[in-house]
Design an enzyme around this catalytic site. Structure first.
Site, PDB file in Angstrom:
ATOM      1  N   SER A 140      13.403  -4.191   4.338  1.00 57.32           N
ATOM      2  CA  SER A 140      13.862  -5.375   5.062  1.00 57.32           C
ATOM      3  C   SER A 140      15.310  -5.706   4.727  1.00 57.32           C
ATOM      4  O   SER A 140      15.926  -6.494   5.414  1.00 57.32           O
ATOM      5  CB  SER A 140      12.962  -6.573   4.732  1.00 57.32           C
ATOM      6  OG  SER A 140      12.882  -6.731   3.340  1.00 57.32           O
ATOM      7  N   HIS A 152      11.703  -1.198  11.104  1.00 56.25           N
ATOM      8  CA  HIS A 152      11.526  -2.494  10.441  1.00 56.25           C
ATOM      9  C   HIS A 152      10.558  -3.385  11.217  1.00 56.25           C
ATOM     10  O   HIS A 152      10.888  -3.887  12.289  1.00 56.25           O
ATOM     11  CB  HIS A 152      12.902  -3.177  10.300  1.00 56.25           C
ATOM     12  CG  HIS A 152      12.854  -4.484   9.590  1.00 56.25           C
ATOM     13  ND1 HIS A 152      13.633  -5.557   9.940  1.00 56.25           N
ATOM     14  CD2 HIS A 152      12.092  -4.914   8.541  1.00 56.25           C
ATOM     15  CE1 HIS A 152      13.378  -6.579   9.140  1.00 56.25           C
ATOM     16  NE2 HIS A 152      12.449  -6.212   8.301  1.00 56.25           N
ATOM     17  N   GLU A 161      12.299  -3.162  14.713  1.00 55.18           N
ATOM     18  CA  GLU A 161      13.686  -2.718  14.811  1.00 55.18           C
ATOM     19  C   GLU A 161      13.741  -1.232  14.452  1.00 55.18           C
ATOM     20  O   GLU A 161      13.261  -0.833  13.379  1.00 55.18           O
ATOM     21  CB  GLU A 161      14.577  -3.527  13.861  1.00 55.18           C
ATOM     22  CG  GLU A 161      14.697  -4.999  14.238  1.00 55.18           C
ATOM     23  CD  GLU A 161      15.542  -5.825  13.268  1.00 55.18           C
ATOM     24  OE1 GLU A 161      16.163  -6.792  13.726  1.00 55.18           O
ATOM     25  OE2 GLU A 161      15.576  -5.508  12.056  1.00 55.18           O
ATOM     26  N   ASN A 165      17.479 -10.522  10.914  1.00 60.11           N
ATOM     27  CA  ASN A 165      17.760 -11.241   9.668  1.00 60.11           C
ATOM     28  C   ASN A 165      19.222 -11.678   9.585  1.00 60.11           C
ATOM     29  O   ASN A 165      19.546 -12.639   8.889  1.00 60.11           O
ATOM     30  CB  ASN A 165      17.380 -10.401   8.448  1.00 60.11           C
ATOM     31  CG  ASN A 165      15.864 -10.366   8.281  1.00 60.11           C
ATOM     32  OD1 ASN A 165      15.152 -11.204   8.836  1.00 60.11           O
ATOM     33  ND2 ASN A 165      15.361  -9.399   7.539  1.00 60.11           N
TER      34      ASN A 165
HETATM   35  P1  NAI Z   1       3.651  -5.658  -1.026  1.00 59.12           P
HETATM   36  O1  NAI Z   1       4.027  -5.936  -2.436  1.00 59.12           O
HETATM   37  O2  NAI Z   1       2.648  -6.527  -0.343  1.00 59.12           O
HETATM   38  O3  NAI Z   1       3.116  -4.140  -0.931  1.00 59.12           O
HETATM   39  C1  NAI Z   1       3.780  -3.046  -1.507  1.00 59.12           C
HETATM   40  C2  NAI Z   1       2.719  -2.014  -1.857  1.00 59.12           C
HETATM   41  O4  NAI Z   1       3.373  -0.810  -2.216  1.00 59.12           O
HETATM   42  C3  NAI Z   1       1.831  -2.426  -3.013  1.00 59.12           C
HETATM   43  O5  NAI Z   1       0.482  -2.286  -2.635  1.00 59.12           O
HETATM   44  C4  NAI Z   1       2.212  -1.468  -4.140  1.00 59.12           C
HETATM   45  O6  NAI Z   1       1.119  -1.120  -4.954  1.00 59.12           O
HETATM   46  C5  NAI Z   1       2.693  -0.265  -3.356  1.00 59.12           C
HETATM   47  N1  NAI Z   1       3.659   0.578  -4.049  1.00 59.12           N
HETATM   48  C6  NAI Z   1       4.693   0.197  -4.821  1.00 59.12           C
HETATM   49  N2  NAI Z   1       5.372   1.285  -5.237  1.00 59.12           N
HETATM   50  C7  NAI Z   1       4.765   2.379  -4.697  1.00 59.12           C
HETATM   51  C8  NAI Z   1       5.021   3.772  -4.718  1.00 59.12           C
HETATM   52  N3  NAI Z   1       6.052   4.287  -5.388  1.00 59.12           N
HETATM   53  N4  NAI Z   1       4.177   4.580  -4.039  1.00 59.12           N
HETATM   54  C9  NAI Z   1       3.132   4.076  -3.354  1.00 59.12           C
HETATM   55  N5  NAI Z   1       2.848   2.769  -3.292  1.00 59.12           N
HETATM   56  C10 NAI Z   1       3.658   1.928  -3.943  1.00 59.12           C
HETATM   57  O7  NAI Z   1       5.028  -5.600  -0.227  1.00 59.12           O
HETATM   58  P2  NAI Z   1       5.262  -5.814   1.340  1.00 59.12           P
HETATM   59  O8  NAI Z   1       5.546  -7.221   1.589  1.00 59.12           O
HETATM   60  O9  NAI Z   1       4.177  -5.122   2.093  1.00 59.12           O
HETATM   61  O10 NAI Z   1       6.648  -5.034   1.530  1.00 59.12           O
HETATM   62  C11 NAI Z   1       6.700  -3.627   1.581  1.00 59.12           C
HETATM   63  C12 NAI Z   1       8.039  -3.226   2.164  1.00 59.12           C
HETATM   64  O11 NAI Z   1       8.189  -3.803   3.459  1.00 59.12           O
HETATM   65  C13 NAI Z   1       9.257  -3.674   1.364  1.00 59.12           C
HETATM   66  O12 NAI Z   1      10.261  -2.687   1.490  1.00 59.12           O
HETATM   67  C14 NAI Z   1       9.674  -4.945   2.064  1.00 59.12           C
HETATM   68  O13 NAI Z   1      11.025  -5.263   1.894  1.00 59.12           O
HETATM   69  C15 NAI Z   1       9.387  -4.566   3.515  1.00 59.12           C
HETATM   70  N6  NAI Z   1       9.187  -5.684   4.428  1.00 59.12           N
HETATM   71  C16 NAI Z   1       8.485  -6.783   4.030  1.00 59.12           C
HETATM   72  C17 NAI Z   1       8.305  -7.845   4.903  1.00 59.12           C
HETATM   73  C18 NAI Z   1       7.510  -9.055   4.508  1.00 59.12           C
HETATM   74  O14 NAI Z   1       7.611 -10.077   5.206  1.00 59.12           O
HETATM   75  N7  NAI Z   1       6.715  -8.995   3.451  1.00 59.12           N
HETATM   76  C19 NAI Z   1       8.868  -7.816   6.265  1.00 59.12           C
HETATM   77  C20 NAI Z   1       9.498  -6.572   6.594  1.00 59.12           C
HETATM   78  C21 NAI Z   1       9.676  -5.568   5.695  1.00 59.12           C
END
Ligand code: NAI
Length: 509
Positions: free
Chosen positions: A125, A146, A158, A196
């Site tokens: 993001s 995205h 995106e 954003n």
């Molecule tokens: P989250 O913390 O809910 O989930 C991340 C997951 O990835 C966790 O289950 C974790 O165990 C796993 N993980 C971490 N390192 C890992 C690895 N090396 N290999 C495999 N699994 C791994 O985070 P979320 O919110 O789902 O965000 C994920 C990505 O999406 C980030 O890059 C974030 O910036 C992006 N994003 C988030 C948004 C939001 O509103 N939460 C919106 C758009 C993008």
């Protein structure tokens, strides 16, 4: 190279099954594709599959898909042990922790696992797609994809090309997004991408004007809802997202743009972030919360009973003064017809981007009797007025009482070039124009992305059409002049269209 995303056996890998990964897996499976899903935390992918199954079952109960489709979609998701099992994938989507080293390490390993034709994408993001892909052997097949939270409800995605991404990759991702029933928008890599970046105009300008003492959190939110037509004001939105997300994202975008003043972060947000006053998630933010976690809005003070002896409206802004005179006549007030106000008249001015002080002094009016009224927006649900710093409170109350006499609430803000709504919306438009100017995305796509991704009533360019491109330009020019701060300088792309008198949506050949 080309990827036929319509192929029946299209297989998509999803790595990281948190809030985003599980949503992405759900829309991919619902779109008829096979999904291979994994997470570093043991048991996380199974939890995610269970969650997706329940979400799809709920969709079937609501009738948006059939029970059979829900069952088949869930069955298309396979949990695999690790990213090492992603070999069969045509596309791999990364949704792991937002950490550059972690993402780079994952993609470096993936490159040697998947086939050379496989597309690799990140759901980052906030990080540059070019930067994440820079260390890869094959950065040309790497792009940003995205999504927005919650993915099944937010249609926008995106599609971001990094500097080295090849065209066919984004063509395929656009088609893949559509197959997932998303509304993809194509752009080139930029800090904050598109949505954003535009969102900074809303949250940062709201915060800057509160920091300046122009208004309160609650009043800014009320004005942006009732006057601007937004579903939520900037502070209500930040309460939901959390300052732990919004503040670091704001600082990052500002620094990625080499401290471009347009994106300057706000001390109000930074100090709250540091104090852990984050919003709903910390049970305290810009608002207090009751025990049911409902935000406590202090009721607005009743309008004063005072009325002016007589009213004079400045003719300098012809459109604004005509709108105001029409409103005053509906309120049963006749307006003085002299070229100058009589000795005791309440003086009303209708500036575009000027503060009340500048309007009064530049027009040679008595600042002790001057009140500015924002006439740029419909004055139907709420009206905004502002005194000069030396306006007699009796005149302020008389203006307030008169303009609220039909029951429409009035917000009184302190002197500010552009009141509240004018300046926030002008900043949104200005940022939209700088995105168009840098050819990050087309004007039409910017509006589409902003309405879908941010739920604004209009995108930046439609706002230009609704409020007048020249008005937006004047607001910025006046703010730039009054503040002497380059933060407010109008973007040249906007200036040219204002000079030419054309819509911001006019296509450029
Ligand atoms: P989250 O913390 O809910 O989930 C991340 C997951 O990835 C966790 O289950 C974790 O165990 C796993 N993980 C971490 N390192 C890992 C690895 N090396 N290999 C495999 N699994 C791994 O985070 P979320 O919110 O789902 O965000 C994920 C990505 O999406 C980030 O890059 C974030 O910036 C992006 N994003 C988030 C948004 C939001 O509103 N939460 C919106 C758009 C993008």
């Amino acid at each position: 190279m080309k990827l036929d995303v319509s192929r029946a056996d299209l297989t998509v890998g999803v790595i990281g099954t948190g809030a985003m990964g599980r949503g992405i897996a759900q829309v991919t499976a619902a779109g008829g594709m096979r999904v291979l899903m994994t997470d570093a935390r043991p048991g996380a992918a199974a939890e995610a599959k269970d969650f997706i199954g329940k979400m799809l079952d709920r969709a079937a109960e609501k009738g948006s898909i059939s029970k059979d489709e829900a069952t088949a979609a869930t069955a298309r998701i396979t949990i695999v042990d690790s990213h090492k099992d992603m070999k069969p994938c045509h596309v791999v989507i990364e949704a792991i922790v937002e950490n550059l080293d972690a993402k780079r390490a994952l993609f470096t390993e993936l490159e040697d696992i998947v086939t050379p034709e496989c597309i690799l994408v990140s759901n980052t993001s906030s990080m540059s797609v070019t930067t994440i892909g820079a260390k890869l052997k094959t950065p040309q097949r790497f792009a940003g994809f995205h999504f927005f939270n919650p993915v099944p409800l937010m249609k926008l995605v995106e599609v971001i090309s990094g500097l080295l991404t090849e065209e066919w990759v984004c063509d395929a991702l656009m088609a893949l997004g559509r197959r997932m029933t998303r509304e993809p928008v194509r752009l080139t890599d930029a800090p904050g991408f598109l949505v954003n970046q535009v969102g900074r105009g809303f949250s940062l300008e709201g915060s800057h004007l509160v920091y300046e003492g122009v208004s309160t959190f609650a009043d800014v939110d009320r004005v942006m809802r009732d006057v601007g037509g937004f579903r939520m004001g900037p502070f209500e939105l930040m309460e939901l997202t959390g300052l732990d997300v919004t503040q670091p994202a704001s600082s990052l975008i500002y620094n990625q743009f080499f401290q471009e003043p347009r994106y300057r972060p706000s001390l109000i947000m930074q100090s709250r972030f540091e104090a852990g006053v984050l919003g709903r998630k910390s049970k305290k933010g810009f608002y207090e919360y009751d025990k049911d976690m409902k935000a406590i809005f202090a009721p607005e003070a009743p309008a004063p009973a005072a009325r002016p002896e007589s009213v004079w409206v400045s003719p300098v802004e012809a459109v604004g003064s005509a709108k105001l005179i029409e409103l005053l006549s509906k309120l049963g007030t006749s307006v003085e017809t002299g070229a100058k106000p009589s000795a005791k008249a309440l003086i009303l001015v209708t500036p575009i981007g000027e503060d009340a002080t500048t309007a009064a002094t530049s027009q040679g009016l008595d600042p002790k009797r001057t009140i500015a009224v924002d006439t740029l927006f419909p004055m139907v649900k709420r009206r905004t007025i502002m005194p000069t710093p030396i306006t007699d409170p009796a005149y302020r109350d008389a203006a307030h009482g008169l303009l609220a006499s039909d029951g429409v609430p009035v917000t009184v803000c302190r002197d500010s070039p552009g009141f509240i709504a004018q300046r926030i919306i002008a900043m949104i438009v200005n940022i939209g124009c700088s995105i168009a100017q840098s050819r990050t995305a087309s004007a039409a796509d910017i509006d589409k992305a902003v309405t879908l991704g941010l739920n604004y009533p209009n995108g930046p360019f439609k706002f230009g059409d609704v409020l007048g491109v020249q008005n937006i330009h004047r607001i910025l020019e006046n703010m730039n002049k009054i503040y002497a701060d380059p933060r407010y300088r109008p973007n040249i792309w906007l200036t040219r269209r204002a000079k030419l008198g054309v819509s911001l949506l006019t296509p450029e050949p």
